[in-house]
Write a protein that holds these residues in place. Structure first.
Motif, PDB file in Angstrom:
ATOM      1  N   ARG A 140      11.335   1.749   5.488  1.00  0.00           N
ATOM      2  CA  ARG A 140      10.344   2.010   4.435  1.00  0.00           C
ATOM      3  C   ARG A 140      10.074   3.502   4.295  1.00  0.00           C
ATOM      4  NH1 ARG A 140       7.983  -2.529   6.967  1.00  0.00           N
ATOM      5  NH2 ARG A 140       6.520  -1.187   8.122  1.00  0.00           N
ATOM      6  N   GLN A 141       9.948   4.175   5.419  1.00  0.00           N
ATOM      7  CA  GLN A 141       9.696   5.624   5.396  1.00  0.00           C
ATOM      8  C   GLN A 141      10.890   6.374   4.807  1.00  0.00           C
ATOM      9  OE1 GLN A 141       9.589   7.899   9.237  1.00  0.00           O
ATOM     10  NE2 GLN A 141       7.474   8.295   8.665  1.00  0.00           N
ATOM     11  N   TRP A 142      12.091   5.966   5.176  1.00  0.00           N
ATOM     12  CA  TRP A 142      13.298   6.618   4.683  1.00  0.00           C
ATOM     13  C   TRP A 142      13.409   6.477   3.169  1.00  0.00           C
ATOM     14  CZ3 TRP A 142      16.762   9.788   6.924  1.00  0.00           C
ATOM     15  CH2 TRP A 142      17.969  10.028   6.238  1.00  0.00           C
ATOM     16  N   VAL A 143      13.177   5.267   2.666  1.00  0.00           N
ATOM     17  CA  VAL A 143      13.280   5.025   1.223  1.00  0.00           C
ATOM     18  C   VAL A 143      12.266   5.872   0.463  1.00  0.00           C
ATOM     19  CG1 VAL A 143      12.852   3.300  -0.577  1.00  0.00           C
ATOM     20  CG2 VAL A 143      14.297   2.724   1.384  1.00  0.00           C
ATOM     21  N   GLU A 144      11.029   5.880   0.920  1.00  0.00           N
ATOM     22  CA  GLU A 144       9.996   6.648   0.227  1.00  0.00           C
ATOM     23  C   GLU A 144      10.333   8.135   0.222  1.00  0.00           C
ATOM     24  OE1 GLU A 144       6.700   9.070  -0.591  1.00  0.00           O
ATOM     25  OE2 GLU A 144       7.569   8.943   1.422  1.00  0.00           O
ATOM     26  N   SER A 145      10.769   8.647   1.367  1.00  0.00           N
ATOM     27  CA  SER A 145      11.047  10.073   1.484  1.00  0.00           C
ATOM     28  C   SER A 145      12.256  10.497   0.647  1.00  0.00           C
ATOM     29  CB  SER A 145      11.282  10.422   2.957  1.00  0.00           C
ATOM     30  OG  SER A 145      11.690  11.757   3.107  1.00  0.00           O
ATOM     31  N   ARG A 146      13.344   9.755   0.739  1.00  0.00           N
ATOM     32  CA  ARG A 146      14.571  10.125   0.029  1.00  0.00           C
ATOM     33  C   ARG A 146      14.446   9.929  -1.481  1.00  0.00           C
ATOM     34  NH1 ARG A 146      18.393  13.135   2.249  1.00  0.00           N
ATOM     35  NH2 ARG A 146      20.156  11.866   1.570  1.00  0.00           N
ATOM     36  N   PRO A 154      17.970   2.745  -5.570  1.00  0.00           N
ATOM     37  CA  PRO A 154      18.220   1.726  -4.551  1.00  0.00           C
ATOM     38  C   PRO A 154      19.660   1.607  -4.078  1.00  0.00           C
ATOM     39  CG  PRO A 154      16.626   0.896  -6.119  1.00  0.00           C
ATOM     40  CD  PRO A 154      17.080   2.228  -6.637  1.00  0.00           C
ATOM     41  N   ARG A 155      20.629   1.692  -4.969  1.00  0.00           N
ATOM     42  CA  ARG A 155      22.021   1.511  -4.535  1.00  0.00           C
ATOM     43  C   ARG A 155      22.435   2.570  -3.524  1.00  0.00           C
ATOM     44  NH1 ARG A 155      26.239   1.512  -9.260  1.00  0.00           N
ATOM     45  NH2 ARG A 155      25.768   3.748  -9.182  1.00  0.00           N
ATOM     46  N   GLU A 176      12.158  -2.760  -1.988  1.00  0.00           N
ATOM     47  CA  GLU A 176      11.228  -3.396  -2.918  1.00  0.00           C
ATOM     48  C   GLU A 176      10.087  -2.464  -3.305  1.00  0.00           C
ATOM     49  OE1 GLU A 176       9.940  -6.984  -1.111  1.00  0.00           O
ATOM     50  OE2 GLU A 176      11.843  -8.050  -1.420  1.00  0.00           O
ATOM     51  N   GLN A 177       9.906  -1.370  -2.545  1.00  0.00           N
ATOM     52  CA  GLN A 177       8.874  -0.391  -2.913  1.00  0.00           C
ATOM     53  C   GLN A 177       9.147   0.247  -4.270  1.00  0.00           C
ATOM     54  OE1 GLN A 177       7.675   2.218   0.744  1.00  0.00           O
ATOM     55  NE2 GLN A 177       9.841   1.765   0.984  1.00  0.00           N
ATOM     56  N   LEU A 178      10.420   0.297  -4.668  1.00  0.00           N
ATOM     57  CA  LEU A 178      10.808   1.013  -5.877  1.00  0.00           C
ATOM     58  C   LEU A 178      10.982   0.036  -7.028  1.00  0.00           C
ATOM     59  CD1 LEU A 178      13.513   3.382  -4.338  1.00  0.00           C
ATOM     60  CD2 LEU A 178      11.052   3.774  -4.563  1.00  0.00           C
ATOM     61  N   ASP A 179      10.091   0.089  -7.995  1.00  0.00           N
ATOM     62  CA  ASP A 179      10.266  -0.740  -9.176  1.00  0.00           C
ATOM     63  C   ASP A 179      10.982   0.075 -10.255  1.00  0.00           C
ATOM     64  OD1 ASP A 179       8.339   0.947 -10.270  1.00  0.00           O
ATOM     65  OD2 ASP A 179       6.711  -0.501 -10.028  1.00  0.00           O
ATOM     66  N   TYR A 219      21.821   5.108  -9.628  1.00  0.00           N
ATOM     67  CA  TYR A 219      21.140   4.430 -10.728  1.00  0.00           C
ATOM     68  C   TYR A 219      22.095   3.506 -11.467  1.00  0.00           C
ATOM     69  CZ  TYR A 219      17.200   7.534  -9.970  1.00  0.00           C
ATOM     70  OH  TYR A 219      16.137   8.178  -9.399  1.00  0.00           O
ATOM     71  N   ALA A 220      21.572   2.374 -11.905  1.00  0.00           N
ATOM     72  CA  ALA A 220      22.363   1.436 -12.685  1.00  0.00           C
ATOM     73  C   ALA A 220      22.721   2.067 -14.023  1.00  0.00           C
ATOM     74  CB  ALA A 220      21.583   0.139 -12.896  1.00  0.00           C
TER      75      ALA A 220
END
Length: 247
Positions: A140-146, A154-155, A176-179, A219-220
């Motif tokens: 969770r921390q990695w996703v938020e920071s990066r 997400p990909r 899931e934090q990223l909408d 990004y898609a």
């Protein structure tokens, strides 16, 4: 000896930190010399390059550097052999200081230092039990920071988490934090920044480059092209390539 009330002359090293340290440890600081003659420059001053020292005023040879490296490795190995558990605990605590790490990263650190696999597994389990290792929290921390610092989608983030040894369940939960709204904001910031260096470029070329940049960030295609088209429209450019952009 000076008589009472008579001022003691300041030592020669006052104002020079390096000489002061020498005096403190008991070495005799060199006597300051007068102005050097023009041809008395050091090798570093003549060449403009810094040299690594191995001893006093002499560049170390490759053999000396290699011998020093081997000596450090042998000393580290001897330390592990003498008290492997204490060394392993210190490695884990030092590595975790100031930054969360995944279990796989920590296992790699222990392996590099020669900690036995069985002991490493025991300590990693113990650190996990007390909460010092938490792959879900790390993800969770990695996703938020990066996402915040690099604008990764997400990909791309999922690929990074996989390389860190994070399992799919923890990775999916973290992502899931990223909408979509978060992704659009981040993608638009990346595009706006890149656009500053693309003034006067053909709109279709700009569209392909911008969309390609977003694709590399994970990004898609649909979202990337939508953001690029919106940014170019706001900038007064027509970058519409149709419904199927070629990334």
């Amino acid at each position: 000896m000076t008589s009472e009330g008579e001022s003691r002359p300041a030592p020669d090293w006052v104002g020079d930190v390096g000489l002061g340290v020498q005096a403190w440890v008991g070495e005799t600081p060199p006597t300051p010399a007068g102005p050097r003659p023009a041809d008395a420059r050091t090798a570093e001053e003549r060449t403009g390059r810094k040299t690594r020292k191995g001893g006093r005023g002499r560049a170390r040879t490759w053999e000396e550097r290699e011998a020093a490296r081997i000596a450090r490795e042998e000393a580290a190995a001897a330390e592990v052999e003498a008290d492997p558990e204490s060394v392993a605990r210190k490695i884990l605590l030092d590595t975790l200081t100031g930054q969360a790490r995944s279990r796989q990263e920590l296992a790699g650190k222990l392996a590099q230092r020669g900690v036995p696999d069985e002991l490493a597994a025991q300590l990693l389990d113990r650190f996990t039990e007390v909460g010092l290792i938490d792959d879900a929290a790390f993800a969770r921390q990695w996703v938020e920071s990066r996402h915040r610092s690099r604008g990764l989608a997400p990909r791309a983030l999922k690929q990074e988490l996989r390389r860190k040894g994070i399992d799919d369940d923890d990775a999916s939960e973290a992502l899931e934090q990223l909408d979509e709204a978060d992704q659009r904001v981040a993608a638009r910031a990346l595009v706006d920044k890149k656009l500053r260096s693309m003034r006067g470029l053909d709109p279709q070329v700009a569209t392909r480059r911008l969309a390609g940049m977003l694709a590399r960030k994970g990004y898609a295609a649909g979202l990337a092209f939508s953001v690029v088209r919106e940014a170019l429209a706001d900038a007064g450019e027509d970058g519409d390539l149709g419904d199927h952009p070629d990334f």
